[in-house]
Write an enzyme that holds these catalytic residues in place. Structure first.
Site, mmCIF file in Angstrom:
data_model
loop_
_atom_site.group_PDB
_atom_site.id
_atom_site.type_symbol
_atom_site.label_atom_id
_atom_site.label_comp_id
_atom_site.label_asym_id
_atom_site.label_seq_id
_atom_site.Cartn_x
_atom_site.Cartn_y
_atom_site.Cartn_z
ATOM 1 N N GLN A 144 -4.331 -5.534 6.950
ATOM 2 C CA GLN A 144 -5.285 -6.259 6.521
ATOM 3 C C GLN A 144 -5.261 -7.598 7.171
ATOM 4 O O GLN A 144 -6.328 -8.451 6.890
ATOM 5 C CB GLN A 144 -5.221 -6.528 5.004
ATOM 6 C CG GLN A 144 -5.268 -5.047 4.471
ATOM 7 C CD GLN A 144 -6.700 -4.563 4.255
ATOM 8 O OE1 GLN A 144 -7.603 -5.362 4.241
ATOM 9 N NE2 GLN A 144 -6.794 -3.176 3.703
ATOM 10 N N ASP A 152 3.284 -4.469 8.006
ATOM 11 C CA ASP A 152 2.024 -3.574 8.148
ATOM 12 C C ASP A 152 0.862 -4.703 7.983
ATOM 13 O O ASP A 152 0.710 -5.546 7.233
ATOM 14 C CB ASP A 152 1.954 -3.100 6.674
ATOM 15 C CG ASP A 152 0.402 -2.582 6.175
ATOM 16 O OD1 ASP A 152 -0.289 -2.511 7.168
ATOM 17 O OD2 ASP A 152 0.305 -2.001 5.024
ATOM 18 N N HIS A 209 0.831 -1.290 0.110
ATOM 19 C CA HIS A 209 -0.225 -0.059 0.021
ATOM 20 C C HIS A 209 0.800 1.094 -0.147
ATOM 21 O O HIS A 209 2.121 1.082 0.543
ATOM 22 C CB HIS A 209 -0.923 -0.110 1.220
ATOM 23 C CG HIS A 209 -1.966 0.927 1.384
ATOM 24 N ND1 HIS A 209 -1.503 2.299 1.848
ATOM 25 C CD2 HIS A 209 -3.264 1.066 1.062
ATOM 26 C CE1 HIS A 209 -2.797 2.884 1.636
ATOM 27 N NE2 HIS A 209 -3.860 1.921 1.621
ATOM 28 N N CYS A 217 -4.944 2.436 -3.660
ATOM 29 C CA CYS A 217 -3.588 2.928 -3.008
ATOM 30 C C CYS A 217 -2.546 1.944 -3.419
ATOM 31 O O CYS A 217 -1.584 1.883 -2.282
ATOM 32 C CB CYS A 217 -3.662 3.219 -1.764
ATOM 33 S SG CYS A 217 -5.149 4.444 -0.996
ATOM 34 N N LYS A 220 -9.984 -0.491 10.785
ATOM 35 C CA LYS A 220 -10.336 -1.698 9.787
ATOM 36 C C LYS A 220 -10.564 -2.835 10.754
ATOM 37 O O LYS A 220 -10.792 -3.922 10.258
ATOM 38 C CB LYS A 220 -9.091 -1.898 9.213
ATOM 39 C CG LYS A 220 -8.923 -0.866 7.828
ATOM 40 C CD LYS A 220 -7.562 -1.394 7.070
ATOM 41 C CE LYS A 220 -7.457 -0.800 5.736
ATOM 42 N NZ LYS A 220 -7.694 0.936 5.697
#
Lengths: 418, 145
Positions: free
Chosen positions: A211, A208, A131, A374, A234
């Site tokens: 997700q 990261d 991202h 993104c 999220k």
């Protein structure tokens, strides 16, 4: 244990409303942001209603309650991630983007020759599926320091190409920053080999987890990584709160990023020293209500069980893959096998631009994301200008998947054959 | 269905059969515009003879709204004086800002009044304006030569 989606939805007030002239809301955009259960909405508003005060300041009762609530939230996050050093390893930020920028800027502030200092000849490794928030901060750090930016490429089926692992993570690599699960492809990246090699050359691994953390059980110790970022919104939490986890000895050696109140130990007119971690990284009155809301979200997820949530999403992802791949002219962008794969599912429908498809699906009450998500370099790599992405969560069910498949077929009828 | 007010037949026609697509080899100015939110792209070439748009060609990729809009625009503005083209451009921008309250000036906009429905979909106005903003830009560049 299978989830009762019907029961879960009762906890989310947004599913009581309809969209586009009375259509049932079919929300398939949790990868962008998740919906919020009452427990989270109540926790955030109850903080303002009953406990609001500035944490870590003042000796009055409300200040104590605010501090307890905020620090309690930190404990909850530490437990959720399995942080070996406990809550001192948890830094609250305004977003995952800020958490990643914090790391990049803090490293940029490191004294020459110190552990985190980068200079020409050093290397920062990322991947082609990042991202923008885990790519651009590192591009910029490389530009500021003269370090080289290198990356793992993505194979046509949407996996990381690790065939040149030892060459990409070369001696001189100081940072390896990568996503746990691609927000576009759904790919869950294998970390063991990457972590082993990174540590072999003395690099830190930054994950990261935007997700992944909302969708599967995370244990930072088992993953063997050094830093992790994820966003609250999220993961059923409020907007305006993100999390940075880091190993305590690393956080202690990392210079601060933002300067101001709360993050100092002593201040004179010409100099300052820093508070211990995590306060060193939390300048200003913190986002207390949001941190408290995030803790309520993590409690909610934990009560249902992260393994149950992952199993539920995995079953739905398999079902949705089958349904979409059975439709003429639909191509899945990313792994078509349901292994090492999360529930973000991007696809194209030849002849129908994702923007038009998204608009049609919206007219059916179905919310999806369209565009490059993104991740422009990834889109270019895979030779697609844009895709349509459905992303699932614990409140989705088989009917939602069927509605999307039916919607795609109906869109093909609506737009005809271009 | 509200969707039909967005996807007018004439819009889908232009999407399927774009006009003046394919960049001319000669031009006075060229611009490349991108819609950063969705990745739609348009390259626009212009040639002016005296004050007249004597050639207007483009290439691009994107959704039906962005591509049909630039197709219709090039049809409409080719052969017009810069003054007339500017008046049409202003009229189109006003229509896009109308939030569904205007049907558009058919004398000026001709078929492009079909985009009136787009103004009810805030997420798509940028798509419709992509080519028109490129035109505004390319004229300035051609004139500054």
């Amino acid at each position: 244990m299978p989830l009762s989606v019907e029961e879960i939805r009762k906890d989310f007030p947004i599913f009581e409303r309809t969209v586009r002239d009375g259509k049932k809301l079919i929300y398939l955009d949790s990868g962008a942001t998740s919906q919020k259960p009452n427990a989270v909405i109540d926790a955030e508003s109850d903080f303002y209603r009953f406990h609001n005060s500035a944490a870590h300041r003042g000796v009055h009762q409300l200040a104590e309650e605010a501090t307890d609530a905020y620090e309690g939230a930190r404990e909850t996050v530490a437990t959720f991630l399995g942080a070996p050093g406990g809550s001192n390893e948890i830094v609250f930020t305004k977003s995952a983007t800020e958490a990643l920028n914090l790391l990049a800027y803090a490293m940029g502030n490191a004294a020459p020759g110190s552990r985190f200092a980068l200079e020409p000849g050093d290397r920062i490794v990322v991947t082609e599926m990042e991202h923008h928030s885990n790519l651009v901060p590192w591009q910029q750090l490389a530009q500021r320091t003269g370090a080289e930016l290198a990356w793992f490429e993505v194979t046509p089926d949407g996996r990381l190409d690790l065939s040149a692992l030892d060459t990409v993570i070369s001696h001189g690599t100081k940072v390896v920053a990568l996503t746990h699960q691609s927000n576009v492809l759904g790919t869950i990246n294998p970390l063991d080999e990457i972590v082993r090699r990174a540590h072999e050359v003395g690099a830190v691994v930054i994950l990261d987890a935007c997700q992944s953390a909302p969708h599967m059980r995370i244990n930072v110790e088992e993953l063997g990584i050094d830093f992790l970022a994820f966003s609250g919104h999220k993961a059923l939490g409020p907007t305006g709160v993100g999390v940075l986890w880091g190993r305590i000895n690393l956080l202690e050696n990392l210079p601060p990023f933002l300067f101001g109140g709360s993050m100092i130990e002593m201040v004179t007119m010409t100099s300052a020293t820093w508070a211990p971690v995590p306060q060193k990284f939390e300048a200003g009155v913190p986002n207390m209500a949001q941190a408290v809301g995030l803790a309520a979200a993590l409690d909610y997820l934990t009560k249902i069980g992260m393994d149950n949530i992952h199993a539920h999403e995995s079953a739905l992802t398999g079902l949705l893959l089958d349904k979409l791949l059975a439709i003429d002219k639909v191509a899945v962008i990313g792994p078509t096998s349901n292994t090492e794969r999360g529930s973000a599912l991007s696809f194209t429908v030849s002849d129908i631009h994702p923007h038009d498809l998204g608009q049609f699906l919206d007219s059916q009450g179905i919310a999806v994301r369209t565009g490059a998500h993104c991740a422009w370099p990834l889109a270019r790599r895979l030779n697609v200008s844009a895709t349509t992405r459905a992303s699932l969560y614990l409140y989705n069910d088989e009917q939602d998947c069927q509605a999307l498949a039916d919607g795609v077929v109906a869109a093909q009828r609506y737009f005809g054959s271009f | 269905m509200q969707l039909d007010s967005l996807y007018q037949e004439v819009i889908l026609d232009h999407y399927k059969h774009p006009q003046h697509k394919g960049l001319s080899s000669n031009f006075d100015a060229q611009v490349h515009h991108v819609n950063t939110s969705c990745g739609d792209e348009i390259t626009l070439n212009i040639t002016l003879e005296a004050d007249i748009v004597s050639s207007l060609t483009w290439d691009g990729q994107g959704c039906s709204i962005s591509q049909a809009s630039v197709s219709m625009m090039s049809d409409l503005l080719l052969g017009k004086s810069i003054n007339d083209a500017s008046a049409i451009l202003s009229s189109f921008c006003e229509l896009m800002a109308s939030k569904g309250t205007s049907t558009g000036d058919a004398d000026l906009l001709e078929d492009a009044v079909a985009f009136a429905g787009v103004s009810k979909f805030p997420g798509r106005i940028k798509c419709a304006l992509l080519g028109w903003m490129a035109f505004k830009d390319v004229v300035i560049q051609a004139q500054s030569k």
